[in-house]
Design a protein around this motif. Structure first.
Motif, mmCIF file in Angstrom:
data_model
loop_
_atom_site.group_PDB
_atom_site.id
_atom_site.type_symbol
_atom_site.label_atom_id
_atom_site.label_comp_id
_atom_site.label_asym_id
_atom_site.label_seq_id
_atom_site.Cartn_x
_atom_site.Cartn_y
_atom_site.Cartn_z
ATOM 1 N N VAL A 28 18.636 30.034 60.922
ATOM 2 C CA VAL A 28 17.578 30.830 60.701
ATOM 3 C C VAL A 28 17.900 31.635 59.599
ATOM 4 C CG1 VAL A 28 18.454 33.789 62.022
ATOM 5 C CG2 VAL A 28 17.918 31.579 63.226
ATOM 6 N N THR A 29 18.759 31.307 58.310
ATOM 7 C CA THR A 29 18.863 32.497 57.413
ATOM 8 C C THR A 29 18.157 31.618 56.494
ATOM 9 O OG1 THR A 29 21.179 30.893 56.850
ATOM 10 C CG2 THR A 29 20.826 33.615 58.026
ATOM 11 N N GLY A 30 17.827 30.160 56.605
ATOM 12 C CA GLY A 30 17.669 29.323 55.274
ATOM 13 C C GLY A 30 18.733 29.664 54.429
ATOM 14 N N ASN A 31 19.888 29.456 54.555
ATOM 15 C CA ASN A 31 20.952 29.412 53.697
ATOM 16 C C ASN A 31 22.241 28.603 53.638
ATOM 17 O OD1 ASN A 31 19.794 31.754 51.660
ATOM 18 N ND2 ASN A 31 20.553 33.143 52.920
ATOM 19 N N LYS A 32 22.386 27.896 52.909
ATOM 20 C CA LYS A 32 23.531 26.724 53.184
ATOM 21 C C LYS A 32 25.063 27.421 53.124
ATOM 22 C CE LYS A 32 23.994 22.235 53.267
ATOM 23 N NZ LYS A 32 23.797 22.669 54.936
ATOM 24 N N VAL A 33 26.086 27.503 54.501
ATOM 25 C CA VAL A 33 27.272 27.273 54.047
ATOM 26 C C VAL A 33 28.189 26.701 53.253
ATOM 27 C CG1 VAL A 33 29.143 28.795 55.336
ATOM 28 C CG2 VAL A 33 27.038 28.975 55.919
ATOM 29 N N THR A 34 28.017 27.106 52.587
ATOM 30 C CA THR A 34 29.485 26.383 51.422
ATOM 31 C C THR A 34 30.962 26.385 51.461
ATOM 32 O OG1 THR A 34 29.150 27.443 49.599
ATOM 33 C CG2 THR A 34 27.375 25.773 49.898
ATOM 34 N N PRO A 35 31.908 25.674 51.262
ATOM 35 C CA PRO A 35 33.291 26.181 51.405
ATOM 36 C C PRO A 35 33.608 27.487 50.458
ATOM 37 C CG PRO A 35 32.999 23.755 51.201
ATOM 38 C CD PRO A 35 31.092 24.665 50.412
ATOM 39 N N GLU A 36 33.112 27.554 49.429
ATOM 40 C CA GLU A 36 33.091 29.067 48.799
ATOM 41 C C GLU A 36 33.014 29.883 49.222
ATOM 42 O OE1 GLU A 36 31.234 26.053 47.553
ATOM 43 O OE2 GLU A 36 32.982 24.986 46.505
ATOM 44 N N LYS A 37 31.267 29.702 49.901
ATOM 45 C CA LYS A 37 30.688 31.588 50.037
ATOM 46 C C LYS A 37 31.740 31.573 51.610
ATOM 47 C CE LYS A 37 27.442 33.254 49.437
ATOM 48 N NZ LYS A 37 26.865 34.243 49.417
ATOM 49 N N LEU A 38 32.234 30.708 52.281
ATOM 50 C CA LEU A 38 32.801 30.890 53.703
ATOM 51 C C LEU A 38 33.810 31.512 53.330
ATOM 52 C CD1 LEU A 38 33.287 31.019 56.747
ATOM 53 C CD2 LEU A 38 33.441 28.394 56.550
ATOM 54 N N ALA A 39 34.758 30.519 52.364
ATOM 55 C CA ALA A 39 36.381 31.092 51.502
ATOM 56 C C ALA A 39 35.926 32.698 51.205
ATOM 57 C CB ALA A 39 36.482 30.376 51.085
ATOM 58 N N GLU A 40 34.834 33.039 50.886
ATOM 59 C CA GLU A 40 34.265 34.855 50.587
ATOM 60 C C GLU A 40 34.518 35.345 51.577
ATOM 61 O OE1 GLU A 40 31.192 36.147 48.022
ATOM 62 O OE2 GLU A 40 31.384 34.303 46.861
ATOM 63 N N ALA A 41 33.697 35.229 52.513
ATOM 64 C CA ALA A 41 33.162 35.776 54.071
ATOM 65 C C ALA A 41 35.248 35.729 54.763
ATOM 66 C CB ALA A 41 32.474 34.429 54.943
ATOM 67 N N ILE A 42 36.397 34.589 54.591
ATOM 68 C CA ILE A 42 37.266 34.999 55.912
ATOM 69 C C ILE A 42 37.933 35.559 54.694
ATOM 70 C CG2 ILE A 42 38.918 33.807 55.422
ATOM 71 C CD1 ILE A 42 37.630 31.059 56.375
ATOM 72 N N LYS A 43 37.618 35.697 53.499
ATOM 73 C CA LYS A 43 38.519 37.010 52.676
ATOM 74 C C LYS A 43 38.005 38.506 53.012
ATOM 75 C CE LYS A 43 40.825 34.701 48.937
ATOM 76 N NZ LYS A 43 40.279 33.884 48.068
ATOM 77 N N LEU A 44 36.712 38.153 53.236
ATOM 78 C CA LEU A 44 35.744 39.809 53.482
ATOM 79 C C LEU A 44 36.266 40.336 54.748
ATOM 80 C CD1 LEU A 44 33.519 41.685 53.186
ATOM 81 C CD2 LEU A 44 32.130 40.447 54.125
ATOM 82 N N ILE A 45 36.234 39.416 55.709
ATOM 83 C CA ILE A 45 36.874 39.903 57.452
ATOM 84 C C ILE A 45 38.254 40.096 57.086
ATOM 85 C CG2 ILE A 45 36.122 39.829 59.598
ATOM 86 C CD1 ILE A 45 33.702 39.892 58.316
#
Ligand code: BJ8
Length: 425
Positions: A191-208
């Protein structure tokens, strides 16, 4: 107040009908919230968010879309927002909490459906909520039968992705949930056309996690003998958590907690000494459902905790931040989310343990087990919950209600009698 009619028009909303909602909400909020004495200064932010509820945040979401970003509308605390934010999308809660939207839902759903589902469907089909118009895709789940069937109706009007939630919590169910999260990740990438990388997911985990920790801090302050914030105010903060920008929400909630820390130091309470402490447990209270808190707190007691999805179920337990591969992170997400104890699971002893634990932590005098009309899951589970509470010697009042005000006086009488009984104990 800014005029958002142009934006609402561009979202193809039913402006005449929506104006009716805009007219009543400030009065309701004024009556329920602004009449309270000694509110923390930092509540000004949340007052502003409610005052501009269909303006400021929707405008931010539209801005995000103009830059090519996508919005995911969610209805349940099992849906992992982290995946959406990791793909530079925005997740926003959509559960409807107003009677205003119920008749719209009843056009396509049986009357004997829970008001949360009817309001959510009505908000979309009647075109009277910008959040429901903005979302590019809805994320449903298989928690209860009413929701499962509602997704099929909504899917005629808007793209819907449904996550299959296990009904039990054995190791193989947690593994199945991890697989489901992987499928969700693939959908979010598509849907987004963006890749979820481990780095991005780590950031999002911290955010939430940071958002959860801010809410946990707020709730910890409600455990104090001198209660520094009303249950009503804490509830609206919990409700706003579902759709506000997470970074800003965390900052504002921590600021509120700083002020409450000062109140605690100075022994400031918003309630007179000896006020009975009430826990609410049961079905969620989606915004703007403030009915029960208002009744309890204008009947001489204080709500100090909600064992609800608009409460402890939303923020308890953080996701392990130490994982570095996508597989490990997804497993950590699956494990954290499977710690939530919703009545859609069997058995669900964990919820009873939670209620007993919270009763001690928040030193509650009594518990109100609240069920939204036609929610069979929580209604049936009420038997075991209330039995466990009776065995533990904790007074409990079971009530069933909906979004109308028709039962308000009857509830006031029952809640009043319950509080009086606690006062005389
Ligand atoms: S985790 S409580 S948000 S499912 S009240 S719609 S269950 S008939 S809202 Fe819920 Fe997720 Fe569970 Fe929480 Fe169905 Fe019951 Fe209505 Fe409900």
């Amino acid at each position: 107040m800014t005029d958002y009619h142009e934006m609402w028009q561009s979202l193809d909303m039913d402006l005449a009908k929506h104006d009716l909602l805009c007219e009543v909400l400030p009065t309701v909020f004024g009556d329920v919230y602004l009449t309270q004495g000694n509110r923390p200064q930092a509540m000004d932010y949340y007052n502003f968010v409610v005052a501009e509820i269909h303006g400021v945040r929707p405008a931010e979401l539209v801005e995000h879309q103009k830059k090519g970003g996508k919005i995911f509308g969610t209805f349940c605390v099992y849906v992992p927002d982290e995946i959406v934010f990791a793909a530079d999308g925005i997740a926003t809660g959509l559960c409807g909490g107003s009677q205003f939207w119920v008749p719209g839902g009843e056009k396509v759903l049986p009357t004997s459906t829970c008001p949360l589902i009817k309001a959510s469907v009505g908000a979309r089909l009647d075109r009277t909520c910008p959040f429901f118009r903005i979302a590019d895709i809805y994320v449903g789940e298989t928690t209860c039968d009413g929701k499962k069937k509602a997704w099929e109706i909504l899917a005629e009007d808007v793209p819907v992705h449904v996550m299959d939630i296990p009904q039990m919590k054995r190791a193989k169910d947690i593994a199945a949930w991890a697989e489901e999260i992987k499928d969700f990740l693939a959908k979010v990438e598509e849907v987004t056309g963006n890749k979820v990388t481990p780095e991005k997911l780590a950031e999002a985990i911290k955010l939430i996690n940071a958002k959860r920790q801010a809410l946990a801090r707020l709730y910890d302050l409600r455990k104090k003998e001198n209660i520094p914030i009303s249950g009503k105010d804490a509830l609206v903060v919990s409700q706003i958590a579902f759709y506000d920008d997470p970074t800003r929400f965390t900052k504002m909630t921590n600021q509120l907690c700083d002020e409450l820390d000062e109140r605690v130091k100075n022994n400031v309470s918003v309630f007179p000494a000896g006020t009975k402490r009430i826990m609410l447990t049961g079905t969620p209270l989606a915004i703007p459902n403030w009915k029960l808190h208002h009744i309890v707190e204008t009947s001489g007691a204080a709500v100090v905790v909600e064992e609800m999805c608009t409460g402890t179920r939303y923020f308890e337990n953080t996701v392990d931040e130490s994982k570095t591969t996508l597989d490990e992170q997804i497993q950590a997400l699956a494990e954290r989310y499977m710690k939530i104890n919703c009545a859609c699971f069997t058995p669900n002893e964990g919820r009873i343990d939670d209620i007993l634990r919270l009763a001690k932590e928040y030193k509650v005098d009594g518990i109100i087990d609240v069920n939204l009309k036609f929610c069979n899951l929580y209604d049936v589970e009420g038997y075991k919950v209330e039995k466990a509470l009776q065995e533990a010697g904790i007074p409990v009042l079971g009530i069933e209600t909906d979004y109308t005000d028709q039962d308000a006086e009857q509830l006031r009488t029952r809640v009043g009698a319950f509080i009086e009984m606690l006062d005389n104990k």
